[in-house]
Motif scaffolding. Structure first.
Motif, PDB file in Angstrom:
ATOM      1  N   GLN A 136     -17.571 -67.103  38.622  1.00 32.30           N
ATOM      2  CA  GLN A 136     -16.996 -67.655  37.398  1.00 32.30           C
ATOM      3  C   GLN A 136     -16.927 -66.592  36.306  1.00 32.30           C
ATOM      4  OE1 GLN A 136     -17.245 -71.917  35.471  1.00 32.30           O
ATOM      5  NE2 GLN A 136     -19.189 -70.874  35.185  1.00 32.30           N
ATOM      6  N   ALA A 150     -13.982 -64.463  37.141  1.00 34.11           N
ATOM      7  CA  ALA A 150     -12.729 -65.149  36.843  1.00 34.11           C
ATOM      8  C   ALA A 150     -12.425 -65.143  35.352  1.00 34.11           C
ATOM      9  CB  ALA A 150     -12.789 -66.583  37.368  1.00 34.11           C
ATOM     10  N   ALA A 151     -13.478 -65.286  34.537  1.00 33.14           N
ATOM     11  CA  ALA A 151     -13.286 -65.339  33.094  1.00 33.14           C
ATOM     12  C   ALA A 151     -12.831 -64.013  32.516  1.00 33.14           C
ATOM     13  CB  ALA A 151     -14.575 -65.784  32.414  1.00 33.14           C
ATOM     14  N   TYR A 184     -11.404 -61.342  34.605  1.00 35.64           N
ATOM     15  CA  TYR A 184     -10.562 -60.574  35.525  1.00 35.64           C
ATOM     16  C   TYR A 184      -9.274 -60.097  34.863  1.00 35.64           C
ATOM     17  CZ  TYR A 184      -7.992 -59.332  39.763  1.00 35.64           C
ATOM     18  OH  TYR A 184      -7.278 -58.649  40.712  1.00 35.64           O
ATOM     19  N   GLN A 242     -11.595 -72.266  31.920  1.00 30.79           N
ATOM     20  CA  GLN A 242     -12.003 -70.877  31.715  1.00 30.79           C
ATOM     21  C   GLN A 242     -11.063 -69.897  32.417  1.00 30.79           C
ATOM     22  OE1 GLN A 242     -14.357 -69.261  29.912  1.00 30.79           O
ATOM     23  NE2 GLN A 242     -14.769 -71.191  28.888  1.00 30.79           N
ATOM     24  N   ILE A 243     -10.498 -70.287  33.548  1.00 29.57           N
ATOM     25  CA  ILE A 243      -9.635 -69.369  34.300  1.00 29.57           C
ATOM     26  C   ILE A 243      -8.164 -69.726  34.118  1.00 29.57           C
ATOM     27  CG2 ILE A 243     -11.421 -68.869  35.997  1.00 29.57           C
ATOM     28  CD1 ILE A 243      -9.949 -70.732  37.939  1.00 29.57           C
ATOM     29  N   LEU A 282      -5.786 -66.785  34.539  1.00 33.02           N
ATOM     30  CA  LEU A 282      -5.653 -66.381  35.931  1.00 33.02           C
ATOM     31  C   LEU A 282      -4.779 -67.364  36.701  1.00 33.02           C
ATOM     32  CD1 LEU A 282      -6.565 -64.292  38.014  1.00 33.02           C
ATOM     33  CD2 LEU A 282      -8.548 -65.739  38.492  1.00 33.02           C
ATOM     34  N   ASN A 314     -17.217 -63.537  28.232  1.00 32.51           N
ATOM     35  CA  ASN A 314     -18.365 -63.938  29.033  1.00 32.51           C
ATOM     36  C   ASN A 314     -19.544 -64.381  28.183  1.00 32.51           C
ATOM     37  OD1 ASN A 314     -16.735 -61.726  30.615  1.00 32.51           O
ATOM     38  ND2 ASN A 314     -17.723 -63.016  32.149  1.00 32.51           N
TER      39      ASN A 314
END
Length: 449
Positions: A7, A10-11, A13, A182-183, A186, A293
């Motif tokens: 996670q 992902a947050a 990336y 959060q993603i 993405l 993050n």
């Protein structure tokens, strides 16, 4: 631990891969080389995260702190690319400047941790705002297509794809919760890429040509070159990066109920700067803390630094797999542009959030922000403003972040430090260093949350 570590990846990336995509495109790298540069950034972000979370000797804050490529360095690096005669030398010049800036920052870390009072919210907020504003033109350029010289550059097809991606990200942020929210950026990139396939603008060749396993060959783009103007420019960026990291450490220390003292800040800055100095060895860029993050830690209340270290492990593994790194190269530029509006705009909004806490009811602080923003926006609104200056000077002057930061620091010293006793009514009351930056960046983390 594995899912929570993923996670965190992902947050952040999209934020890690954006700078190498921007700089790599400016240099004119091929799809394969762009994939290599992206993988190198993932790999070095993992190494820097290990340094920060696990720590070695007096290096590392040992907080749940994710490190990655800092946005603050993008505009100065683009200025270096623009002023380098041979684009093949641009990356070696950038890498050489980052190495020197990282080593100098490492040596200066203990002293810098004592200078926080010169970087109150009025300075940090201005700089963070300039970072976002300086990067927005990149997103607008992406939205128009991959090649400015092409006839279809800025076509309705490209702009429509960018708009669809932007809407998808906004809808996900508005109507989803938790991990999916959060993603959102993405997921927006994935959905936008799928929608772009029928339009024939999606290129899967980087994936098919990439190896499953690979290692970022040291100095793949050539040995580092050391140009004075580029070094000065990246040293200013290092100053900005260390300021942001200090603020983020203070905010994160409050969230995990382990207040960051001077010793912790110095150790954290050593990890940032050493990670930055090592990064160019593996073709990576300057590293700094990721505020996204911090918001994730506050939201999930998972405070273990070992969870974040696990996320760093995933970053290293992705960097060692060119296929994984190449996936981002598949995303069409217009799709990146649509997501970039949210990504870069959020950085600017974080700066504004910090400025809200900067005491703008005081005339002095209003002047500091006004003039610093004006100086920093010059390269964006008037790109030829410094055309009469030497090329070496333009590397620094063409970076609005660098010039805006210098202006904000100097103006803050003049208005809020020199002769304060003679004009107490117009000056913001002094605060404890930890209090003023922690408060601003707690707000920043809350904004990202």
């Amino acid at each position: 631990m594995l899912t929570s570590g993923l996670q965190h990846v992902a947050a952040m990336y999209a934020g890690v891969v954006a700078p190498p995509l921007i700089v790599g495109a400016a240099v004119g790298l091929s799809g394969t080389e762009l994939t290599f540069l992206t993988g190198a950034s993932l790999f070095t972000a993992g190494l820097a995260t290990f340094l920060q979370t696990l720590g070695v000797w007096k290096i590392g804050a040992r907080l749940p702190f994710v490190n990655g490529v800092t946005f603050a360095g993008v505009a100065p690096m683009l200025a270096i690319v623009d002023t380098t005669d041979d684009k093949a030398d641009a990356l070696p010049v950038i890498f050489g400047a980052i190495i020197v800036a990282g080593l100098l920052g490492f040596l200066a870390a203990p002293w810098f941790s004592r200078l926080v009072r010169f970087f109150p919210p009025v300075v940090t907020g201005t700089v963070i705002t300039l970072i976002g504003v300086s990067l927005l033109p990149v997103a607008f350029g992406w939205a128009q297509g991959p090649n400015p010289a092409a006839e279809d550059y800025g076509s309705t097809t490209f702009l429509t794809l960018a708009g669809i991606t932007l809407v998808v990200v906004l809808l996900l942020r508005r109507f989803t919760r938790g991990f999916v929210k959060q993603i959102a950026v993405l997921l927006g990139l994935v959905i936008g890429t799928v929608i772009a396939i029928p339009f024939g603008v999606t290129d899967f060749s980087p994936v098919t040509e990439a190896d499953i396993v690979g290692f970022p060959t040291p100095f793949h783009f050539g040995g580092p070159q050391f140009a004075l103007a580029a070094i000065i420019s990246m040293c200013v960026v290092m100053l900005v990066s260390m300021t942001e990291s200090t603020a983020d450490m203070l905010a994160l220390g409050e969230i995990v109920e382990r207040p960051a003292d001077e010793k912790t800040i110095a150790a954290g800055l050593r990890a940032d700067t050493l990670g930055s100095a090592i990064s160019p060895l593996f073709n990576g860029f300057m590293c700094s803390a990721f505020a996204q993050n911090i918001g994730l830690v506050a939201m999930t209340r998972i405070r273990s630094r070992f969870v974040v270290a696990c996320g760093g492990g995933f970053l290293v593994l992705m960097g060692l797999s060119p296929v994984a790194a190449s996936l981002i190269s598949v995303v069409p530029r217009p799709v990146l542009g649509g997501a970039g509006v949210v990504l870069f705009g959020s950085v600017a909004a974080s700066g504004i959030q910090t400025l809200v806490k900067a005491g703008l009811e005081k005339d002095n602080n209003v002047l500091i922000v006004a003039v610093s923003l004006a100086v920093g926006i010059i390269p964006i609104t008037a790109p030829e403003f410094y055309h009469a200056f030497p090329e070496t000077a333009k590397i620094i002057l063409d970076s609005g972040i660098s010039t805006g930061c210098v202006a904000a620091v100097l103006l803050n010293v003049v208005f809020n430090h020199l002769g304060r006793g003679r004009d107490d009514d117009d000056v913001t009351a002094p605060m404890e260093p930890g209090e003023e930056i922690s408060g601003s960046h707690t707000a920043k983390a809350a904004h990202v949350h």
